[in-house]
Write a protein that holds these residues in place. Sequence first.
Motif, mmCIF file in Angstrom:
data_model
loop_
_atom_site.group_PDB
_atom_site.id
_atom_site.type_symbol
_atom_site.label_atom_id
_atom_site.label_comp_id
_atom_site.label_asym_id
_atom_site.label_seq_id
_atom_site.Cartn_x
_atom_site.Cartn_y
_atom_site.Cartn_z
ATOM 1 N N HIS A 1 0.850 -1.194 0.000
ATOM 2 C CA HIS A 1 0.000 0.000 0.000
ATOM 3 C C HIS A 1 0.884 1.243 0.000
ATOM 4 N N TYR B 1 1.672 4.998 -1.940
ATOM 5 C CA TYR B 1 0.846 6.005 -2.611
ATOM 6 C C TYR B 1 1.659 7.236 -2.982
ATOM 7 N N GLU C 1 -8.172 4.458 -5.838
ATOM 8 C CA GLU C 1 -7.018 3.607 -5.542
ATOM 9 C C GLU C 1 -6.136 3.400 -6.760
ATOM 10 N N ARG D 1 -2.403 4.777 -5.958
ATOM 11 C CA ARG D 1 -1.509 3.704 -5.513
ATOM 12 C C ARG D 1 -0.395 3.477 -6.526
ATOM 13 N N PRO E 1 0.216 1.486 5.114
ATOM 14 C CA PRO E 1 0.304 2.533 4.085
ATOM 15 C C PRO E 1 1.579 3.366 4.215
ATOM 16 N N TRP F 1 -0.527 5.936 7.660
ATOM 17 C CA TRP F 1 -1.428 6.568 6.710
ATOM 18 C C TRP F 1 -0.627 7.137 5.538
ATOM 19 N N SER G 1 -7.169 12.887 -0.168
ATOM 20 C CA SER G 1 -7.618 11.542 0.156
ATOM 21 C C SER G 1 -6.653 10.886 1.125
ATOM 22 N N ARG H 1 -5.506 7.426 3.019
ATOM 23 C CA ARG H 1 -5.551 5.955 3.038
ATOM 24 C C ARG H 1 -5.025 5.520 4.392
ATOM 25 N N ARG I 1 -10.427 4.290 2.729
ATOM 26 C CA ARG I 1 -10.046 5.444 1.933
ATOM 27 C C ARG I 1 -11.109 6.503 2.163
ATOM 28 N N THR J 1 -12.031 10.574 1.355
ATOM 29 C CA THR J 1 -11.701 11.684 0.455
ATOM 30 C C THR J 1 -12.652 12.850 0.681
ATOM 31 N N HIS K 1 -12.093 -0.900 2.312
ATOM 32 C CA HIS K 1 -11.326 -1.819 1.467
ATOM 33 C C HIS K 1 -11.398 -3.264 1.916
ATOM 34 N N GLU L 1 -13.680 -0.060 -4.553
ATOM 35 C CA GLU L 1 -14.254 1.253 -4.259
ATOM 36 C C GLU L 1 -15.508 1.522 -5.098
#
Length: 514
Positions: free
Chosen positions: A73, A75, A339, A343, A363, A404, A435, A437, A442, A444, A458, A464
């Motif tokens: 995970h 991002y 995502e 991601r 994350p 996060w 957003s 994670r 998730r 936003t 998730h 999503e």
Amino acid sequence: MNPSPCRLIRKSFLVPVLALFLSCVSGAADAKRPNVLFIISDDLNNSLGCYDRPLMKTPNIDRLAARGVRFDHAYCAFSLCGPSRNSFLTGLYPNSTGILANAQIFRQTIPSRVSLPQAFRQQGYFAARVGKLYHYNVPNSIGTTGHDDPASWEVETNPAGVDRLDEEPLIYSLTPGQFGGTLSWHASENPDEKHTDGLEAADAEWILERCAKHPERPFFLAVGFFRPHTPYVAPKAYFQMYPQEQMPVVQGVAEDQKDIPKAALMSYKKEQDKLTDDLRRQARQAYYASVSFMDAQAGRVLAALDRLGLRDNTIVVFTSDHGYQLGEHGLWQKQSLFEESARVPLIMAGPGVGAPGSVAASPVGLIDLYPTLAELCGVKPPAVLQGQSLAPMLKDVTVTGRGWALTQVVRGGGFKRFGASPSVGDNVRCFFGCSLRIDHWRYTEWDEGREGRELYDHDADPSEITNLAEDPGKAAAVAELSGKLREAVKSTFPADGKTPELRPDNWAPNLTNP
């Protein structure tokens, strides 16, 4: 294949220069410090075999994951090339770099900032770039330095292959004559080594060969492949790996979009109205072909590392600047906060990395790369870095870190710069989407919730599909996550709370005192 005369001239000129750079050390070099091989792909989502995508044929990156740590995970900070790259190469979020659009460089906003490769240079490393690290206009800027930072590198190579020089008239595009921002593709009759990424792999091998001759000085080699960025151009053999009739097409888009805020769908482009299911299959086939082509070129570079005896003392990073939509939620390409767009793949292997084949689930962000590599290599970083070091997670993947990751985009148009609050241009109001994670969520917010919210679980809904933000039963979760999101966003600004202004192009490169 015989090298072209221009490439021979370029190499014959750079060989003595490169040797001189490698033999000169600005500080006390320590041969025991690990090297860094930083490989980044352009517009690559997690379509890799090692990310549980059995359809994908990416054996080289899969082997790298098998000997390193894969972050499941990871991002980007901003799902657009320029802001994302300026962010992780400075160790600051876009709200602190002031770069929230393409075709800009952080020297226009924070000119004294020491970039990641520049910090390595200043402390004895040889730093070289092959291809795209900062923003480029693709494909037009291929073969140039793009929007690059001269202080970051001692040696740069900017090859241009047949995909840029010869084959553009053959490329199919939804908007004829436009390639970079438009879905476009071509199955080339030319072999790997004639394409830009193939030439990049050769240049990287060449630089590694010379680095191997000078083990007294560690290196930071960044290799930026252009594929799978549009136009999706790759040799025909890679298209044949993915029969068009087997390519999936996302279904149920109209129903899916019913609970999605309008702002979340604003990355859609009008020319995509032309897409039929047949064209969608062709586009996905071409994207996958470009990924496998890129994987083959990365494999050449990794094989050179092994062949030259450099593997044991080299930290390898493989990643992308952001993710990519392939029809999910009715969207293609980037600049969303779903995502698929936020991601990225992130794999690290080498010294300081724990059990081979480990997977870190917590994350993390590309923002974490600067502090991580600085710690692993004993390089003193700037006083302010906004990411966390992943070194503890590399040793023990059960470590959660801060737990996060934050991604943002901007909506609206007609502007070239942003302040701490979005501005107005051409009578179009501009606002941010942010957003978070975290755990299995998730969450936003668009314009701090004024333009809508999204909440996805998730554990139950990894695609999503169901937005839970207006579910009364999730009100407590929304309130808690909103507080965490706003706290996270606040941490992305400079100490004074103001995003730096974009200045005119009046800065001059300065290695030691920018």
